[in-house]
Design an enzyme around this catalytic site. Sequence first.
Site, short mmCIF file in Angstrom:
data_model
loop_
_atom_site.label_atom_id
_atom_site.label_comp_id
_atom_site.label_asym_id
_atom_site.label_seq_id
_atom_site.Cartn_x
_atom_site.Cartn_y
_atom_site.Cartn_z
N ASP A 64 0.80 -1.23 0.00
CA ASP A 64 0.00 0.00 0.00
C ASP A 64 0.84 1.28 0.00
OD1 ASP A 64 1.03 -0.34 2.51
OD2 ASP A 64 -0.86 -0.23 3.59
N HIS A 65 2.11 1.20 0.38
CA HIS A 65 2.92 2.42 0.48
C HIS A 65 3.64 2.73 -0.84
CE1 HIS A 65 2.30 2.05 4.76
NE2 HIS A 65 3.08 3.07 5.03
N ASP A 119 3.98 -1.23 11.19
CA ASP A 119 3.52 0.12 10.86
C ASP A 119 2.94 0.72 12.12
OD1 ASP A 119 2.71 1.83 8.21
OD2 ASP A 119 1.45 2.22 9.95
N ARG A 379 -0.36 12.87 10.24
CA ARG A 379 0.95 13.47 10.53
C ARG A 379 1.20 14.66 9.62
NH1 ARG A 379 4.02 7.71 11.18
NH2 ARG A 379 3.42 7.51 13.36
N SER A 539 6.91 7.08 13.03
CA SER A 539 6.82 5.79 12.33
C SER A 539 7.49 4.65 13.10
CB SER A 539 7.50 5.96 10.98
OG SER A 539 7.95 4.74 10.48
N ARG A 541 9.30 2.56 11.44
CA ARG A 541 10.35 2.10 10.51
C ARG A 541 11.65 1.77 11.23
NH1 ARG A 541 10.13 8.02 7.74
NH2 ARG A 541 7.97 7.37 7.72
C1 MIC Z 1 4.16 6.44 8.25
O1 MIC Z 1 2.99 6.76 8.34
O2 MIC Z 1 5.11 7.16 8.61
C2 MIC Z 1 4.48 5.06 7.71
C3 MIC Z 1 5.16 5.24 6.40
O3 MIC Z 1 3.31 4.33 7.50
C4 MIC Z 1 5.37 4.34 8.72
C5 MIC Z 1 5.93 3.08 8.25
C6 MIC Z 1 7.13 3.23 7.39
O4 MIC Z 1 7.95 4.10 7.63
O5 MIC Z 1 7.24 2.43 6.46
C7 MIC Z 1 4.72 4.09 10.08
O6 MIC Z 1 3.88 4.82 10.49
O7 MIC Z 1 5.16 3.16 10.81
FE1 SF4 Z 2 -0.02 4.88 5.10
FE2 SF4 Z 2 1.33 5.57 7.32
FE3 SF4 Z 2 -0.13 7.36 5.98
FE4 SF4 Z 2 -1.35 5.46 7.30
S1 SF4 Z 2 -0.08 7.06 8.18
S2 SF4 Z 2 -1.85 6.14 5.23
S3 SF4 Z 2 0.02 3.73 7.03
S4 SF4 Z 2 1.70 6.30 5.24
#
Ligand code: MIC
Ligand code: SF4
Length: 644
Positions: A64-65, A119, A379, A539, A541
């Site tokens: 999905d990313h 995630d 965010r 995140s 990550r």
């Molecule tokens: C995000 O919202 O920052 C992400 C991208 O979904 C991350 C995961 C990632 O960095 O791959 C998260 O929230 O954990």
């Molecule tokens: Fe995707 Fe992270 Fe954004 Fe949710 S917050 S839509 S999981 S990138």
Amino acid sequence: MGLTIAQKIIKEHLISGDMTVGSEVALRIDQTLTQDATGTMAYLEFETMGIPRVRTELSVAYIDHNTLQSGFMNADDHRFIQSMAKKYGLYFSRPGNGICHQVHLERFGKPGKTLIGSDSHTPTGGGIGMLAFGAGGLDVAVAMGGGAYYITMPKMYKVNLTGKLQDFVTAKDVSLEILRILSVKGGVGAIIEWGGPGVATLSVPERATITNMGTELGATTSIFPSDEVTRAFLAAEGREEDYVPLASDEDAVYDRVIDIDLSALEPLIACPHSPDNIVKVSELKGTKVDQVCIGSCTNSSLMDMLKVAALLKGKTIRPDVSLSISPGSKQVLAMLADCGALSDILASGARVLECACGPCIGMGFSPNSGGVSLRTFNRNFEGRSGTKDGQVYLVSPETAVAAALTGEISDPRLLGADGAGMPEIAMPDAFKIDDSAIIPPADIEEAKELPILRGPNIKAFPDSKPQEDELTANLTLKVGDNITTDHIMPAGSKILPYRSNIPHLSQYCFEVCDETFAERAKAAGESIIVGGNNYGQGSSREHAALVPLYLGVRVVIAKSFARIHIANLINAGIMPLTFKNPDDYDKLNQDDKLTIKNIYDGMDSGSFVMTSDKGAEIQLEGSFTDRQKDILKSGGLLKYVARG
Ligand code: MIC
Ligand code: SF4
């Protein structure tokens, strides 16, 4: 003494540890999920464990990313993840099927079960009564192999909801209100349980909007009771058999109780660049808006989209505003198409994007220079949109529509000014169920013969070193409070495709704070980073630990850490320490040469002494469980697991 909902689920899943606040508990994990940006690494890690098949009740790999696919990298990673899923017993949700949290809620979430996901917004599952945690990829890999998930036993907070939301005031405003009250670090070390008579007025997708943004509070997770509303949602998804009721005991004890009267809430907005920078929408009335984005795992449910379509129906967005809409899942998009709502959205001038994370993670749709972008996301960290000086505000879908129609920040209640009020949108009795984009795993016999498909974008892990008893290293970077993982390891369309290529990623580490960091750290060999409060928020990550590891970072010293990031540092073999006296932060400067002696004794006593070549002597703290000490001394979790 009675138990809270979370305590009941923890008790049922407790493998070891006692449930006293602050001590480590090991939990049995029923379900796991991954997304593609963290998944490739998690499956590489799972592969090295040599386990033939996942040992959870259910594991799902979502794409999905990284759906932009400009170049071979993402497609290669998707094929790798798909081949891993088929062979090792996971369901595979194809690109286009939707955002992991939305699809998981629709098709797999079960009240009372534990879920971890690579995630940070995995707590979305709390909307359906799951105890769901965001975790690093390595922790998810271990759980897929049947291993426990370790957390520090959290405190219990209760938010007591009374009343009912007024028209044009939404679950998103509830999320923003709790952020206003608690701030981005106010939930650290706590599980937030939502209760009180107001809960019954909220649908499951609304509850999920609220638990989703509990992540922004720094909370361990958030959870709602499972009640008749939950049963109705599961029944509409054709899964009523998954329903179990869940409630806290009458005499459950909470460390803190916060009251929110839903009837008294007003539309709220989070200003740049932090989700807790909250004011009333009415206070910013008239601010010119360039872009509006509706979607993300926070606000992309069918109910959200139907409301948006109803408010846009028969109207046209302002010519100077660009509006994007990303439905959360194929189910949502198909139902919008079937009932004609999609036509209303298109006719308004909106751009309909794929069912994916998209603009939320800077995958396209970046705003213009200095542009004001109103987003229904969770965010708004600086630079995350892909435009360094973009001004991102977080709002509800209703406030987003009001801005798209007026060209400025506007109180959404004006949309009902003709006395029409909010159009009545009812939860459907039956969702459209089509799981054709969810591919089941092969059976055990067939799986044995299946190959794993690997592309050239997949590079080896950085090597980690066992923690030694003494360390002398340069302070290569000093940063302030609330450093996010987007600062440490940015995402976006340029960088995200390289999540399985740590050497390539490393050149962007801390780019937002200091473009020369990566080079300096590499040149230093081994180094130390110093941060302020809430270091590593955001995140899950693990790249925010693996990339510094690759660059030679051995220790991170901060005033305090975010939960998932501190676990990722330990898993990577980087020692996280805190200042005994936070004012000592001021005694340290970039390029100081720092020495920490007797590290093993320090791990046992929790106290460390660090000296600098400039004459400073600083007391540090670090409290590690025996397991964490062993992980650090082994050189990270993978080596610790391999040692057996
Ligand atoms: C995000 O919202 O920052 C992400 C991208 O979904 C991350 C995961 C990632 O960095 O791959 C998260 O929230 O954990
Ligand atoms: Fe995707 Fe992270 Fe954004 Fe949710 S917050 S839509 S999981 S990138």
